[in-house]
Scaffold this motif. Structure first.
Motif, PDB file in Angstrom:
ATOM      1  N   GLY A  75     -30.613  95.102  24.546  1.00  4.02           N
ATOM      2  CA  GLY A  75     -30.931  96.518  24.688  1.00  4.02           C
ATOM      3  C   GLY A  75     -30.231  97.210  25.835  1.00  4.02           C
ATOM      4  O   GLY A  75     -30.389  98.423  26.018  1.00  4.02           O
ATOM      5  N   THR A  76     -29.450  96.473  26.608  1.00  6.05           N
ATOM      6  CA  THR A  76     -28.716  97.094  27.708  1.00  6.05           C
ATOM      7  C   THR A  76     -27.665  98.047  27.161  1.00  6.05           C
ATOM      8  O   THR A  76     -26.895  97.694  26.264  1.00  6.05           O
ATOM      9  CB  THR A  76     -28.040  96.026  28.581  1.00  6.05           C
ATOM     10  N   VAL A  77     -27.622  99.242  27.710  1.00  5.77           N
ATOM     11  CA  VAL A  77     -26.651 100.257  27.300  1.00  5.77           C
ATOM     12  C   VAL A  77     -25.563 100.347  28.366  1.00  5.77           C
ATOM     13  O   VAL A  77     -25.857 100.498  29.555  1.00  5.77           O
ATOM     14  CB  VAL A  77     -27.328 101.629  27.126  1.00  5.77           C
ATOM     15  N   THR A  78     -24.328 100.210  27.954  1.00 13.82           N
ATOM     16  CA  THR A  78     -23.195 100.363  28.872  1.00 13.82           C
ATOM     17  C   THR A  78     -22.497 101.676  28.583  1.00 13.82           C
ATOM     18  O   THR A  78     -22.182 101.979  27.427  1.00 13.82           O
ATOM     19  CB  THR A  78     -22.196  99.202  28.726  1.00 13.82           C
ATOM     20  N   VAL A  79     -22.279 102.440  29.629  1.00 16.58           N
ATOM     21  CA  VAL A  79     -21.649 103.752  29.511  1.00 16.58           C
ATOM     22  C   VAL A  79     -20.256 103.700  30.133  1.00 16.58           C
ATOM     23  O   VAL A  79     -20.083 103.186  31.248  1.00 16.58           O
ATOM     24  CB  VAL A  79     -22.487 104.836  30.216  1.00 16.58           C
ATOM     25  N   ALA A  80     -19.269 104.211  29.419  1.00 11.70           N
ATOM     26  CA  ALA A  80     -17.908 104.313  29.945  1.00 11.70           C
ATOM     27  C   ALA A  80     -17.820 105.569  30.812  1.00 11.70           C
ATOM     28  O   ALA A  80     -18.025 106.681  30.328  1.00 11.70           O
ATOM     29  CB  ALA A  80     -16.902 104.383  28.805  1.00 11.70           C
ATOM     30  N   LEU A  81     -17.536 105.374  32.086  1.00 11.59           N
ATOM     31  CA  LEU A  81     -17.479 106.483  33.030  1.00 11.59           C
ATOM     32  C   LEU A  81     -16.029 106.868  33.276  1.00 11.59           C
ATOM     33  O   LEU A  81     -15.213 106.033  33.670  1.00 11.59           O
ATOM     34  CB  LEU A  81     -18.162 106.101  34.333  1.00 11.59           C
ATOM     35  N   HIS A  82     -15.727 108.136  33.062  1.00 15.71           N
ATOM     36  CA  HIS A  82     -14.352 108.629  33.129  1.00 15.71           C
ATOM     37  C   HIS A  82     -14.076 109.419  34.394  1.00 15.71           C
ATOM     38  O   HIS A  82     -13.024 110.043  34.513  1.00 15.71           O
ATOM     39  CB  HIS A  82     -14.053 109.490  31.907  1.00 15.71           C
ATOM     40  N   LYS A  83     -15.017 109.434  35.318  1.00 15.94           N
ATOM     41  CA  LYS A  83     -14.848 110.149  36.578  1.00 15.94           C
ATOM     42  C   LYS A  83     -14.866 109.168  37.741  1.00 15.94           C
ATOM     43  O   LYS A  83     -15.578 108.163  37.710  1.00 15.94           O
ATOM     44  CB  LYS A  83     -15.955 111.191  36.768  1.00 15.94           C
ATOM     45  N   ASP A 103     -32.815 108.588  25.305  1.00 20.96           N
ATOM     46  CA  ASP A 103     -34.212 108.203  25.539  1.00 20.96           C
ATOM     47  C   ASP A 103     -34.326 106.775  26.057  1.00 20.96           C
ATOM     48  O   ASP A 103     -35.004 105.912  25.480  1.00 20.96           O
ATOM     49  CB  ASP A 103     -35.040 108.359  24.255  1.00 20.96           C
ATOM     50  N   ILE A 104     -33.625 106.518  27.152  1.00 20.92           N
ATOM     51  CA  ILE A 104     -33.730 105.224  27.820  1.00 20.92           C
ATOM     52  C   ILE A 104     -33.941 105.455  29.304  1.00 20.92           C
ATOM     53  O   ILE A 104     -33.622 106.524  29.832  1.00 20.92           O
ATOM     54  CB  ILE A 104     -32.477 104.345  27.610  1.00 20.92           C
ATOM     55  N   GLY A 105     -34.477 104.446  29.984  1.00 19.30           N
ATOM     56  CA  GLY A 105     -34.637 104.542  31.419  1.00 19.30           C
ATOM     57  C   GLY A 105     -33.336 104.245  32.144  1.00 19.30           C
ATOM     58  O   GLY A 105     -32.492 103.493  31.645  1.00 19.30           O
ATOM     59  N   MET A 106     -33.182 104.793  33.318  1.00 17.37           N
ATOM     60  CA  MET A 106     -31.968 104.561  34.098  1.00 17.37           C
ATOM     61  C   MET A 106     -31.707 103.074  34.371  1.00 17.37           C
ATOM     62  O   MET A 106     -30.552 102.638  34.358  1.00 17.37           O
ATOM     63  CB  MET A 106     -32.051 105.336  35.412  1.00 17.37           C
ATOM     64  N   PRO A 107     -32.741 102.239  34.596  1.00 23.55           N
ATOM     65  CA  PRO A 107     -32.457 100.812  34.848  1.00 23.55           C
ATOM     66  C   PRO A 107     -31.836 100.085  33.657  1.00 23.55           C
ATOM     67  O   PRO A 107     -31.290  98.996  33.820  1.00 23.55           O
ATOM     68  CB  PRO A 107     -33.850 100.235  35.163  1.00 23.55           C
ATOM     69  N   SER A 108     -31.920 100.684  32.467  1.00 26.44           N
ATOM     70  CA  SER A 108     -31.364 100.035  31.268  1.00 26.44           C
ATOM     71  C   SER A 108     -29.875 100.290  31.104  1.00 26.44           C
ATOM     72  O   SER A 108     -29.264  99.790  30.164  1.00 26.44           O
ATOM     73  CB  SER A 108     -32.101 100.531  30.018  1.00 26.44           C
ATOM     74  N   ILE A 109     -29.295 101.074  32.005  1.00 25.46           N
ATOM     75  CA  ILE A 109     -27.886 101.460  31.856  1.00 25.46           C
ATOM     76  C   ILE A 109     -26.999 100.673  32.803  1.00 25.46           C
ATOM     77  O   ILE A 109     -27.274 100.555  33.992  1.00 25.46           O
ATOM     78  CB  ILE A 109     -27.695 102.965  32.116  1.00 25.46           C
ATOM     79  N   LYS A 110     -25.925 100.131  32.268  1.00 27.02           N
ATOM     80  CA  LYS A 110     -24.834  99.566  33.051  1.00 27.02           C
ATOM     81  C   LYS A 110     -23.621 100.478  32.871  1.00 27.02           C
ATOM     82  O   LYS A 110     -23.585 101.309  31.955  1.00 27.02           O
ATOM     83  CB  LYS A 110     -24.501  98.148  32.590  1.00 27.02           C
TER      84      LYS A 110
END
Length: 772
Positions: A75-83, A103-110
């Motif tokens: 369930g970990t969501v990884t976001v590609a950061l372009h900045k 609709d996810i909590g911030m701790p779930s994001i890598k």
């Protein structure tokens, strides 16, 4: 499968589209790039920014849902950061946009750094560079913004600057999150054989109205093969994450030391390079004796990285060794003889004299004119007051805490770069050109930036590192600039002069207002050295902060004269606003005094059609209260990068020394994505601006920059830092810039307070009490 193209459906993207969509043939010119005749291209839909030319790289059990988001089985969501993250907290803010729509909590994001791809290009920054007044709502502006946005999307430059990160990401990242959410809901609905309308999302799950649920990790694989159906962005009134104070997600690694900055890179077999560059602007190497240091301990190579015939690339030489200390010691011992070049006689005094002469003889480019100010001046009588003033600002260095550096390795026809850069796509393109290889054979590892402020929009350190790496036989090499080289070879904020004239009639009204300034052009130089384009046309950054003011003078004219200079110029935090706000807001105070009105009342009268500006001003003034005995308040109001900021500086003079005790700052930046970060950025910008206002001064003598380190180019110390109080105005408008707008108002606010204390108007920066 092909995902739907969403670029033309987002409200955030289409808001600037012209109403008459049948007329799409325009001539664009003077926009900071060469003009272009665009025929037919305008009828094409805006390119989507959801899916790149290649799928987002995945590892193990990850599944990519679009060009921004991938989800793992757990369930970990990884976001590609372009900045680029350079201390401004942008990675946290961008994660919040995804967390909200998905609709996810911030701790779930890598997070991961985005690859080089045009979908990650900065669209907003180019449109914001158009020379239109903020009050302009006409068809020409809407059309130019729309077309420039299309051009920027085609160009696809990955760039962090212009306080544009949240503004540029607001549409694409929210769309990415909403699209992924819709795909997950559709997959769950299909699994349960129920209508999607019966499902909702919460805390990383899709939940049916009956109560049964599946995690995003359970659904990711099926979601990647499912059409999303209708995609809806959340209504701001339903936001749960956006608008709330969230802790910085990069803080822990910076506290425990695990964060990787450019200087922290350690690939196997790393060598180190120390460099010295021509001490004279435009100088070159006459000769050097490499044999004199090659036998010194640890020394591996001596590399001349000069580029004959390319004056914008500073001539210099590097010593490569097994450790930096050995490289530095050998560099100090290396005999080098320099040719000073054509600018050996260049001086600050001569530059200011030329700016003054140009103001005397040239009319410049008129950025804004309303009414008939010439008639107002001609009609002035003996009962009217003619107020004239001239203001000056010096060159400034960026003085980032992490000096310039870059690590490069050229091996087996491929180039690997480790860089803290604000322009990853440009860095890759330039590196490929230097190495004479395809960009596909260049791999960039992004790191944290130990300060940017616009300096890392440049790629000179990348060019040098690649040139050195071509000589190290496959070994990686880390190029490190000393603080002295960093200070004496910056891309400086331009020196500038501004002249003002105004007629104040018997009732205290401004019957005519004229402002003409002169400086070099940052954009002209950047276009030449980065893209090889010829200089020409107006440059908004030269006059921003002067021509785009909100004050409602019925007769006003604002012009600027571009005076070319051999001094290398670059974008400095808040760019032209940084000095033009000082010029403009100080002169507004002069007019208030001449009109026999308080500076606050005078501004109130000039903002009758600008309620947002007035509200910001009132908020700052109300919070600041009255100045204690022995102190004075100075006020300044300024809009930059879309945000409106008012500051009240509380100042005293102690032992003939200026002391800023407190700064009250109000800001309207549209929707406040993360109030914590906004407050931090206002504090940072005020401290940065105070350093410049009180100390910043780069001077040139005999073609050389005189300042070398923090002993003669000081920055504000902790014990000099004032108490700072930030008020964020609640707004429903889309987010605007926040990284830079806090810097411009502080210098005039302090200067205006000093006038209250001393009766003397300081018209030159830095502010020095011994100068009348």
């Amino acid at each position: 499968m092909t995902k739907p193209e969403l670029g033309s459906t987002s409200k955030a993207i289409t808001a600037a589209a012209p109403k008459n969509k049948s007329r799409r043939r325009f001539v664009l010119g003077g926009l900071g790039v060469t003009g272009a005749l665009v025929v037919g291209w305008g009828v094409m839909p805006t390119r989507q920014r959801q899916n790149g030319s290649s799928a987002l790289p995945v590892m193990n059990d990850e599944v990519s849902l679009n060009g921004w988001i991938k989800i793992a089985k757990d369930g970990t969501v990884t976001v590609a950061l372009h900045k680029s993250e350079m201390g401004q907290g942008i990675h946290t803010a961008l994660q919040m946009l995804i967390a909200e729509e998905l609709d996810i909590g911030m701790p779930s994001i890598k997070t991961m750094y985005a690859p080089i791809d045009k979908i990650y290009g900065n669209v907003v920054v180019m449109a914001d560079g158009l020379p239109f007044h903020p009050d302009d709502t006409g068809v020409l502006k809407r059309t130019a913004v729309w077309m420039t946005g299309k051009f920027a999307r085609e160009l696809g430059l990955q760039l962090t600057g212009g306080s544009s990160s949240v503004k540029d990401s607001w549409g694409p990242l929210r769309e990415a999150g909403a699209t992924a959410r819709a795909m997950l809901v559709a997959a769950a609905a299909k699994e349960w054989a129920v209508p999607p309308e019966r499902c909702h999302t919460s805390d990383g799950k899709v939940i049916h109205s009956s109560g049964k649920s599946l995690t995003y990790g359970d659904l990711a694989q099926k979601a990647s093969q499912t059409e999303p159906g209708e995609i809806r962005l959340k209504n701001p009134q339903d936001f749960k994450v956006i608008g709330t104070p969230q802790a910085r997600t990069d803080s822990a690694s910076k506290v425990n030391g695990s964060a990787v900055f450019g200087l922290d890179v350690r690939p196997p077999g790393l060598l180190y390079a120390a460099l010295k560059m021509s001490p004279t602007i435009g100088g070159s190497i006459k000769n050097f004796n490499a044999d004199a240091v090659k036998s010194m301990p640890g020394v591996m190579h001596v590399v001349d990285f000069s580029s004959p015939g390319q004056e914008h690339i500073v001539a210099g030489i590097a010593v490569v060794a097994k450790n930096y200390w050995s490289a530095k010691k050998a560099l100090l011992a290396l005999p080098v003889e320099w040719l000073p070049g054509a600018h050996a006689g260049l001086s600050s005094a001569g530059i200011f004299k030329e700016l003054s002469n140009q103001l005397d003889t040239e009319s410049g480019f008129t950025y804004y004119k309303v009414g008939d100010p010439a008639s107002g001046f001609a009609a002035a009588t003996a009962k009217d007051q003619l107020i004239k003033a001239e203001y000056r600002a010096p060159f400034l260095a960026h003085a980032t805490m992490e000096p310039m550096n870059c690590t490069a390795q050229f091996k087996d026809g491929k180039l690997t770069i480790w860089a803290s850069t604000q322009v990853p796509s440009i860095a890759v393109g330039v590196a490929a050109k230097i190495a004479n290889i395809s960009s596909d054979n260049v791999h960039l590892h992004m790191t944290y930036l130990g300060g940017g402020f616009g300096r890392r929009l440049e790629v000179d350190m990348v060019i040098q590192a690649v040139k050195i790496a071509l000589e190290t036989k496959g070994a990686p090499v880390q190029l490190i600039w000393s603080r002295e080289e960093d200070t004496t070879h910056d891309m400086y904020r331009p020196a500038a002069i501004a002249r003002f004239a105004a007629v104040v009639d018997g009732s205290g009204k401004i019957a005519a207002y004229d402002n003409k300034s002169a400086s070099g052009s940052v954009t002209h130089q950047v276009m030449q050295r980065t893209f090889g384009l010829p200089a020409g046309g107006p440059d908004k950054t030269t006059a921003e902060g002067e021509f785009d003011m909100p004050y409602e003078f019925p007769h006003q004219k604002i012009a600027h004269v571009i005076v070319p200079t051999p001094v290398p110029l670059g974008y400095w935090r808040s760019v032209g606003h940084s000095h033009n706000a000082f010029f403009k807001e100080s002169f507004i105070d002069e007019l208030a005094h001449a009109a026999n009105k308080t500076p606050i009342d005078f501004r109130r009268e000039l903002l009758t059609q600008h309620p947002r500006h007035l509200a910001v001003l009132e908020a700052a003034v109300s919070k600041a209260g009255a100045a204690p005995e022995g102190r004075a308040h100075g006020v300044a109001l300024h809009q930059s990068f879309g945000s409106i900021v008012a500051q009240v500086a509380e100042v005293s003079i102690e032992n003939n020394q200026l002391r800023v005790h407190k700064v009250t700052c109000a800001v309207d930046c549209g929707i406040a994505v993360n109030p914590n970060i906004i407050t931090q950025q206002m504090e940072s910008a005020i401290i940065f601006g105070l350093s410049a206002a009180l100390y910043g001064d780069i001077t040139i003598k005999n073609g050389q920059v005189e300042q070398t380190n923090f002993h003669d180019y000081p920055v504000l110390r902790m014990n000099e830092t004032p108490d700072i109080h930030v008020i964020i105005i609640k707004s429903a408008n889309p987010p605007e810039g926040i990284g830079e707008p806090g810097t411009p108002p502080i210098a005039p606010a302090v200067a205006n307070a000093l006038f209250v204390l001393t009766g003397k108007r300081l018209r030159s920066l830095p502010l020095r009490l011994d100068v009348a």
